[in-house]
Design an enzyme around this catalytic site. Sequence first.
Site, PDB file in Angstrom:
ATOM      1  N   GLU A  15      -2.827  -6.230 -29.500  1.00  0.00           N
ATOM      2  CA  GLU A  15      -1.664  -6.563 -28.676  1.00  0.00           C
ATOM      3  C   GLU A  15      -1.267  -8.028 -28.807  1.00  0.00           C
ATOM      4  O   GLU A  15      -0.357  -8.486 -28.136  1.00  0.00           O
ATOM      5  CB  GLU A  15      -1.900  -6.185 -27.205  1.00  0.00           C
ATOM      6  CG  GLU A  15      -3.173  -6.712 -26.597  1.00  0.00           C
ATOM      7  CD  GLU A  15      -3.408  -6.206 -25.172  1.00  0.00           C
ATOM      8  OE1 GLU A  15      -2.499  -5.633 -24.552  1.00  0.00           O
ATOM      9  OE2 GLU A  15      -4.531  -6.411 -24.665  1.00  0.00           O
TER      10      GLU A  15
ATOM     11  N   ASP B 108       2.257  -5.487 -24.507  1.00  0.00           N
ATOM     12  CA  ASP B 108       2.000  -6.906 -24.776  1.00  0.00           C
ATOM     13  C   ASP B 108       2.397  -7.290 -26.183  1.00  0.00           C
ATOM     14  O   ASP B 108       2.895  -8.394 -26.405  1.00  0.00           O
ATOM     15  CB  ASP B 108       0.518  -7.228 -24.531  1.00  0.00           C
ATOM     16  CG  ASP B 108       0.261  -7.530 -23.064  1.00  0.00           C
ATOM     17  OD1 ASP B 108       1.082  -8.239 -22.456  1.00  0.00           O
ATOM     18  OD2 ASP B 108      -0.749  -7.045 -22.530  1.00  0.00           O
TER      19      ASP B 108
ATOM     20  N   HIS C 213       0.823  -1.205   0.000  1.00  0.00           N
ATOM     21  CA  HIS C 213       0.000   0.000   0.000  1.00  0.00           C
ATOM     22  C   HIS C 213       0.854   1.251   0.000  1.00  0.00           C
ATOM     23  O   HIS C 213       0.554   2.242  -0.634  1.00  0.00           O
ATOM     24  CB  HIS C 213      -0.898   0.012   1.247  1.00  0.00           C
ATOM     25  CG  HIS C 213      -2.177  -0.705   1.044  1.00  0.00           C
ATOM     26  ND1 HIS C 213      -2.618  -1.699   1.862  1.00  0.00           N
ATOM     27  CD2 HIS C 213      -3.125  -0.564   0.086  1.00  0.00           C
ATOM     28  CE1 HIS C 213      -3.777  -2.147   1.429  1.00  0.00           C
ATOM     29  NE2 HIS C 213      -4.109  -1.477   0.358  1.00  0.00           N
TER      30      HIS C 213
ATOM     31  N   CYS D 206      -1.359   2.771 -26.991  1.00  0.00           N
ATOM     32  CA  CYS D 206      -1.572   3.037 -25.570  1.00  0.00           C
ATOM     33  C   CYS D 206      -0.588   2.304 -24.658  1.00  0.00           C
ATOM     34  O   CYS D 206      -0.697   2.379 -23.446  1.00  0.00           O
ATOM     35  CB  CYS D 206      -3.008   2.733 -25.150  1.00  0.00           C
ATOM     36  SG  CYS D 206      -3.426   0.987 -25.265  1.00  0.00           S
TER      37      CYS D 206
HETATM   38  C1  PEP Z   1      -0.246  -2.949 -23.412  1.00  0.00           C
HETATM   39  O1  PEP Z   1      -0.193  -4.177 -23.380  1.00  0.00           O
HETATM   40  O2  PEP Z   1       0.495  -2.256 -24.128  1.00  0.00           O
HETATM   41  C2  PEP Z   1      -1.199  -2.232 -22.563  1.00  0.00           C
HETATM   42  C3  PEP Z   1      -1.386  -0.936 -22.683  1.00  0.00           C
HETATM   43  O3  PEP Z   1      -1.879  -2.940 -21.625  1.00  0.00           O
HETATM   44  P1  PEP Z   1      -1.267  -3.463 -20.245  1.00  0.00           P
HETATM   45  O4  PEP Z   1       0.090  -2.847 -20.067  1.00  0.00           O
HETATM   46  O5  PEP Z   1      -2.230  -3.065 -19.204  1.00  0.00           O
HETATM   47  O6  PEP Z   1      -1.205  -4.934 -20.495  1.00  0.00           O
HETATM   48 MG    MG Z   2      -1.826  -5.289 -22.523  1.00  0.00          MG
END
Ligand code: PEP
Ligand code: MG
Length: 584
Positions: free
Chosen positions: A420, A444, A182, A491
Site C-alpha cells: 500500500e 492507501d 456509538h 483488500c
Molecule cells: C487499504 O489501505 O486499502 C486497506 C485495506 O487498509 P485500510 O483501509 O484499513 O487502511
Molecule cells: Mg491501508
Amino acid sequence: MRLQGAGVSEGIGIGFAYVLQEHAIDVSKKDAGPEEGYRFSKAAEALSRILGERAAAVDKERAEILESHIMLLRDPVLLSDVEKMITDERCNGEYAVNAVFEAYAELFRQSGDELLSMRADDMRDIKNNLLAVMNGYALPDLSVLPKDSILTAEELTTSAAACIDEALVNGFVAAKGGTTSHMAIIARSMGLPAVVGVGGIAHGDRLIINGGTGEIIVNPSQAELAEYRSLMEGRRRERQALEKYRGMPTETSDGRQVELYANIGLEADILKASQADADGVGLFRTEFLFMNRSAAPSEEEQFAVYKKAALAFGKRPVIIRTLDIGGDKEIPYLGLEKEENPFLGWRAIRYCADREELFAAQLRAILRASAFGTIKIMLPMIADLRELRYARSLIRRLCGELAAQGIAFGQNIAVGIMVETPAAALLAGAFAKEADFFSIGTNDLTQYVMAVDRGNQKVAKLYSAYNPAVLRLIYHVSQEARRHNIPCGICGEAGSDPLLTRFFVGCGISELSMASACVLEIRSIIRQTAYADAKAMIDASVEQLADVEDSMALLQGLESGQPLRTSPLGQTNRQVISSPGSWS
Ligand code: PEP
Ligand code: MG
C-alpha cells in the site's frame, strides 16, 4: 417535507417515528438529610441490575456497552464523589448526581478527543438513567417497540441503542452524533440506516430516511413512498437474484479459480463473514479491537477473538492484519501525538516496531490462535524491507518462546505484507522474495501514489483507483508476485468495485477481499469473465494507459469483451465516458 442531515449508516428505511421521551427531572439544589446517600446508592444498584438483565439478553458486542455502564456505576471513586457531595453539602441526590456526572462528562468533552467525548456521552447516559430510576420512572424498553419503528431522539444513548430488537426497527434519526458515535457504530453493525443532525420530528410521523445521502422525508406523499419502496424493492431483487451464486465455485468461464474473501473488523463481523459464502477472511482489521476502550486488549482477550475467527473458518484462511493505527485512526490511550502529517507518520508497522511489547502481545495472540485454524499474518504499511525482516525475526523469536513453553501454535505460519506504499509496490520483486503473500491495499496505495489525503473532500476528484498510475502499479505488483510464485490479493475498497473485477482477474490477482455483502455480486462477474481474454487485453494495453479515460476505456473494453483498437495515429480508439474522477 424534506430535511437534510448527515448519513452515518447506509440504506433506506421507511417507518414511523418512535420518539424517545426525556423526563424533565428537577436537579436544583435542595436541603436534604443523609438518607439521600442511601437513596442514591439503592438507585445505582437497581440500575446496575436492570442493565445487567438487559446485557444478558443481547449479543456480546452490545452487552459490552451495557457492562461498561455497570462498571462505572460500581466505580468506587465515582460513587464516593456523589456520596461525599451529599454529606458535605447536605443536598439532594439529584443535585449531587447531576453535578458529579456532568463534571466528569465535561472533563472528557474538553479533552478535544473524539473517542473520549464518547465517554462524556456515556456519563450523561448513565446520569439520565440514574435520575429516572431515583424518581421512579421506568427506563424505555426498546426491545418492545412497535414494528417498523424509526427510532428518533435528541441523542440516541448507547444504553438504549444496545437493547434494540433489530426486527422491530427500520432505522435511526438523532439530532446529535457523528460517524464515530456509538449509535452510528451500532446502526452499521445491525445493517440499519441512520441519519444524524436532524431534530424536531414528531412521534408517529411517517418517515423515509436515506442513510447514504442523509435525506429524510417527513410524511411523504404516496408518490414518494412508491418511489422509495420501489428503490428498496429493486435492491432486494438484485440481492435475491445474486443468491443463485451462493455455493458456486468462484471461477472464470475458462476455469481459473479466484478466492473471494471477507473483510472484517468487529467481533460480530466474524459470524456475518462466515455466513457470507466467503472463502476466508482476507483482511481482519484488528485495530477495531483496540477502539472504544481505555486500555489495550490483553493477549488473552485478543487470543479469544482470533481463535473464534480461526474456528469459524476452519480450513479457510483468516488473514489477520497486525495493528494499523495512526493516520486517521486514533486511539487515545496508545500515546499517539498529533502529527503534522499523520498519514506519513508514526503509523502501523512503524508504531508497532517502536512499541514491541504491544506488538509482541498481539503476535503471540495470533500465533496461539493459529493452532485452531488457518491463520496468516499480514503486516500493514510496509515501505522498507527492514520492516518485514524485523517482523519476521520477532515472529520467529516468539515461535521459539511458545515452543519452549509448550504452548501450541500453527507451524509455518504465512507472513505477508500489505502493498500500500509506492515503495513496496515498486520493489515488489524484492519483497516477493521474502514475503509469503501480497495483499494490495488500494485505499492507501491510491492515496500515496496520487499524493491525495484519502479523507480530504477538497482533493477528492484526484483520489481514484482508476488512475493509470494506480492500475499500472497494481499490474506491476501482480506480475512480480506471479514471477516469484506467491499469491497476490486485493483488500482495499476497489476489491468490491464491479468495474475493476475483470481487470484484477486479468492481472492474475488470486484473491479479492471485500465487505461480506459484496461477495455474491463479484462472484457473478468473475464467472462471466474469460481470464485469457482479459489477460491478453490488459497485457496489450496497460503500459499505454495515460489518463483516467484510457483506464475507463480499458475497463469498459474488458466488460464488453471488445479490445481497444489503436488508431493509425497511435491513439487508442476510446469511447468518451464520464469517469468517477472527472473534472466536470
Ligand atoms: C487499504 O489501505 O486499502 C486497506 C485495506 O487498509 P485500510 O483501509 O484499513 O487502511
Ligand atoms: Mg491501508
